[in-house]
Scaffold this motif. Structure first.
Motif, PDB file in Angstrom:
ATOM      1  N   VAL A  50       0.827  -1.213   0.000  1.00  0.00           N
ATOM      2  CA  VAL A  50       0.000   0.000   0.000  1.00  0.00           C
ATOM      3  C   VAL A  50       0.856   1.255   0.000  1.00  0.00           C
ATOM      4  N   GLY A  51       2.129   1.096  -0.368  1.00  0.00           N
ATOM      5  CA  GLY A  51       3.007   2.251  -0.500  1.00  0.00           C
ATOM      6  C   GLY A  51       3.570   2.794   0.787  1.00  0.00           C
ATOM      7  N   LEU A  52       3.642   1.976   1.847  1.00  0.00           N
ATOM      8  CA  LEU A  52       4.181   2.416   3.124  1.00  0.00           C
ATOM      9  C   LEU A  52       5.533   1.744   3.369  1.00  0.00           C
ATOM     10  N   PRO A  53       6.441   2.432   4.058  1.00  0.00           N
ATOM     11  CA  PRO A  53       7.734   1.808   4.368  1.00  0.00           C
ATOM     12  C   PRO A  53       7.552   0.684   5.383  1.00  0.00           C
ATOM     13  N   ALA A  54       8.324  -0.393   5.224  1.00  0.00           N
ATOM     14  CA  ALA A  54       8.195  -1.527   6.136  1.00  0.00           C
ATOM     15  C   ALA A  54       8.686  -1.187   7.535  1.00  0.00           C
ATOM     16  N   GLY A  55       9.757  -0.420   7.631  1.00  0.00           N
ATOM     17  CA  GLY A  55      10.289  -0.052   8.937  1.00  0.00           C
ATOM     18  C   GLY A  55      10.957  -1.235   9.620  1.00  0.00           C
ATOM     19  N   THR A  56      11.551  -0.988  10.756  1.00  0.00           N
ATOM     20  CA  THR A  56      12.261  -2.046  11.492  1.00  0.00           C
ATOM     21  C   THR A  56      11.707  -2.259  12.897  1.00  0.00           C
ATOM     22  N   ARG A  57      10.708  -1.504  13.298  1.00  0.00           N
ATOM     23  CA  ARG A  57      10.236  -1.577  14.689  1.00  0.00           C
ATOM     24  C   ARG A  57       8.802  -2.093  14.772  1.00  0.00           C
ATOM     25  N   ARG A  58       8.364  -2.838  13.791  1.00  0.00           N
ATOM     26  CA  ARG A  58       7.016  -3.400  13.827  1.00  0.00           C
ATOM     27  C   ARG A  58       7.011  -4.646  14.699  1.00  0.00           C
ATOM     28  N   ARG A  59       6.110  -4.673  15.652  1.00  0.00           N
ATOM     29  CA  ARG A  59       6.019  -5.821  16.563  1.00  0.00           C
ATOM     30  C   ARG A  59       5.161  -6.933  15.983  1.00  0.00           C
ATOM     31  N   THR A  60       4.282  -6.581  15.036  1.00  0.00           N
ATOM     32  CA  THR A  60       3.398  -7.580  14.429  1.00  0.00           C
ATOM     33  C   THR A  60       3.421  -7.405  12.913  1.00  0.00           C
ATOM     34  N   PRO A  61       3.118  -8.464  12.187  1.00  0.00           N
ATOM     35  CA  PRO A  61       3.084  -8.326  10.725  1.00  0.00           C
ATOM     36  C   PRO A  61       1.905  -7.474  10.280  1.00  0.00           C
ATOM     37  N   GLY A  62       1.999  -6.959   9.080  1.00  0.00           N
ATOM     38  CA  GLY A  62       0.879  -6.207   8.532  1.00  0.00           C
ATOM     39  C   GLY A  62       0.890  -4.743   8.902  1.00  0.00           C
ATOM     40  N   LEU A  63      -0.288  -4.132   8.807  1.00  0.00           N
ATOM     41  CA  LEU A  63      -0.433  -2.704   9.055  1.00  0.00           C
ATOM     42  C   LEU A  63      -0.796  -2.418  10.506  1.00  0.00           C
ATOM     43  N   ARG A  64      -0.458  -1.206  10.927  1.00  0.00           N
ATOM     44  CA  ARG A  64      -0.910  -0.727  12.232  1.00  0.00           C
ATOM     45  C   ARG A  64      -2.327  -0.157  12.073  1.00  0.00           C
ATOM     46  N   ARG A  65      -3.035  -0.039  13.194  1.00  0.00           N
ATOM     47  CA  ARG A  65      -4.395   0.505  13.145  1.00  0.00           C
ATOM     48  C   ARG A  65      -4.404   1.914  12.576  1.00  0.00           C
ATOM     49  N   GLU A  66      -3.448   2.728  12.996  1.00  0.00           N
ATOM     50  CA  GLU A  66      -3.439   4.114  12.514  1.00  0.00           C
ATOM     51  C   GLU A  66      -3.167   4.177  11.011  1.00  0.00           C
ATOM     52  N   TRP A 123     -12.213   5.819  15.855  1.00  0.00           N
ATOM     53  CA  TRP A 123     -13.359   5.104  15.275  1.00  0.00           C
ATOM     54  C   TRP A 123     -12.950   3.723  14.809  1.00  0.00           C
ATOM     55  N   TYR A 124     -11.802   3.619  14.113  1.00  0.00           N
ATOM     56  CA  TYR A 124     -11.371   2.311  13.618  1.00  0.00           C
ATOM     57  C   TYR A 124     -10.992   1.400  14.780  1.00  0.00           C
ATOM     58  N   THR A 125     -10.386   1.954  15.808  1.00  0.00           N
ATOM     59  CA  THR A 125     -10.029   1.147  16.989  1.00  0.00           C
ATOM     60  C   THR A 125     -11.271   0.581  17.646  1.00  0.00           C
ATOM     61  N   TRP A 126     -12.298   1.400  17.778  1.00  0.00           N
ATOM     62  CA  TRP A 126     -13.553   0.916  18.358  1.00  0.00           C
ATOM     63  C   TRP A 126     -14.154  -0.205  17.512  1.00  0.00           C
ATOM     64  N   LEU A 127     -14.032  -0.071  16.188  1.00  0.00           N
ATOM     65  CA  LEU A 127     -14.571  -1.098  15.300  1.00  0.00           C
ATOM     66  C   LEU A 127     -13.830  -2.417  15.509  1.00  0.00           C
ATOM     67  N   GLU A 128     -12.514  -2.341  15.645  1.00  0.00           N
ATOM     68  CA  GLU A 128     -11.736  -3.556  15.883  1.00  0.00           C
ATOM     69  C   GLU A 128     -11.962  -4.115  17.278  1.00  0.00           C
ATOM     70  N   GLN A 129     -12.461  -3.295  18.167  1.00  0.00           N
ATOM     71  CA  GLN A 129     -12.776  -3.772  19.515  1.00  0.00           C
ATOM     72  C   GLN A 129     -14.176  -4.375  19.597  1.00  0.00           C
ATOM     73  N   ARG A 150     -14.310   2.158   1.785  1.00  0.00           N
ATOM     74  CA  ARG A 150     -12.942   2.645   1.960  1.00  0.00           C
ATOM     75  C   ARG A 150     -12.100   1.647   2.742  1.00  0.00           C
ATOM     76  N   LEU A 151     -12.689   1.003   3.717  1.00  0.00           N
ATOM     77  CA  LEU A 151     -11.970  -0.042   4.458  1.00  0.00           C
ATOM     78  C   LEU A 151     -11.624  -1.213   3.553  1.00  0.00           C
ATOM     79  N   ALA A 152     -12.568  -1.597   2.711  1.00  0.00           N
ATOM     80  CA  ALA A 152     -12.322  -2.722   1.809  1.00  0.00           C
ATOM     81  C   ALA A 152     -11.141  -2.422   0.887  1.00  0.00           C
ATOM     82  N   ARG A 153     -11.058  -1.187   0.390  1.00  0.00           N
ATOM     83  CA  ARG A 153      -9.936  -0.821  -0.473  1.00  0.00           C
ATOM     84  C   ARG A 153      -8.633  -0.755   0.309  1.00  0.00           C
ATOM     85  N   ALA A 154      -8.684  -0.165   1.510  1.00  0.00           N
ATOM     86  CA  ALA A 154      -7.470  -0.037   2.321  1.00  0.00           C
ATOM     87  C   ALA A 154      -6.899  -1.403   2.694  1.00  0.00           C
ATOM     88  N   LEU A 155      -7.762  -2.355   2.975  1.00  0.00           N
ATOM     89  CA  LEU A 155      -7.320  -3.690   3.370  1.00  0.00           C
ATOM     90  C   LEU A 155      -7.152  -4.633   2.187  1.00  0.00           C
TER      91      LEU A 155
END
Length: 282
Positions: A29-45, A57-63, A76-81
């Protein structure tokens, strides 16, 4: 034997979002992988930013909280994911308790597998959209209706052909009754469409060139048409009666198409149909 407990819909939605988020690689999705990710994939933010929604709002949805989720937000969520068509439908079902509307843009062609299936069918077969735009056909259908491939794509429509193709009309001894039923069936399909803009455009154009269609449409009849009988008066072979059924087929991209299969009635109609199609069937 114990049964698996049923997961509440919102809790299942939360789990689904978390697993889909973990599956998307930042580079996809055009984001840098970085070196400090604790879990695979994307962060909530990151998902929130890609989908243009608030992080809270997205955090509440995941909760699994019971918050309002509109269809534009889900899109928009479907496209982002990067959800597949099947996953997109599942997302809508979990969030709203009902299926998502199908994508509005119809495919230009059918899958190779579906085309092979209708090519192997010995009698006429057509594949069309919910708006009756014909996408695929086999050789017997060309004999019966003419070659759709010679028409511009915008004229490969079953309803348009029924009213505007004089050769087809001349071969239908019960044309008026058949046309009335077709218009009533089309009205029902239009009413069921999530977006009927293209249906209305076809109705407006056809009504402007066919007074008969305009009259039938103004009667506001509706009818379900999963199967029926079509009678063709062939100039050389005489009357041939075809029974036909319409089956719904889901393509890999999520579109639902109508597959219409024609089969001659046993007896004289079958004998005449085999003669009619003998040069194009295997």
């Amino acid at each position: 034997m114990t049964s698996t407990p049923r997961i509440p819909r919102r809790a299942e939605l939360a789990q689904f979002l978390r697993t889909r988020r973990a599956r998307v690689r930042p580079a996809e999705v055009g984001l840098p992988a970085g070196t400090r990710r604790r879990t695979p994939g994307l962060r909530r933010e990151e998902v929130a930013r890609l989908a243009d929604v608030g992080v809270s709002w997205y955090t509440w949805l995941e909760q699994g909280r019971d918050i309002h989720v509109s269809e534009p937000l889900l899109e928009r969520l479907a496209r982002a994911l990067r959800l597949t068509p099947t996953e997109r439908a599942h997302l809508f079902e979990l969030a709203h308790g009902r299926p998502a509307a199908r994508p509005a843009i119809a495919p230009a062609r059918v899958s190779e597998a579906l085309q092979r299936v209708i090519d192997d069918y010995p009698f006429p077969a057509l594949v069309s959209t919910r708006r009756w735009d014909v996408l695929a056909w086999n050789a017997p259908a060309v004999v019966l209706y003419g070659d759709f491939g010679l028409l511009p794509p915008e004229r490969r429509n079953g309803l348009w052909s029924l009213f505007m193709n004089p050769d087809r009309r001349a071969r239908m001894p019960g044309w008026e009754a058949d046309a009335r039923r077709a218009v009533a069936g089309f009205r029902l399909d239009a009413a069921r469409a999530a977006d009927r803009t293209e249906f209305d455009a076809l109705v407006e154009e056809l009504a402007s060139v066919s007074p008969e269609f305009a009259r039938f449409w103004g009667e506001h009849d509706v009818v379900e048409r999963p199967e029926g009988l079509k009678v063709i008066d062939h100039p050389d072979l005489g009357v041939i009666e075809f029974e036909h059924v319409a089956l719904m087929h889901s393509e890999p991209d999520g579109h639902q198409l109508r597959v219409t299969l024609y089969s001659p009635r046993p007896g004289t109609s079958t004998t005449r149909a085999r003669k009619l199609f003998r040069h194009v069937t295997r």
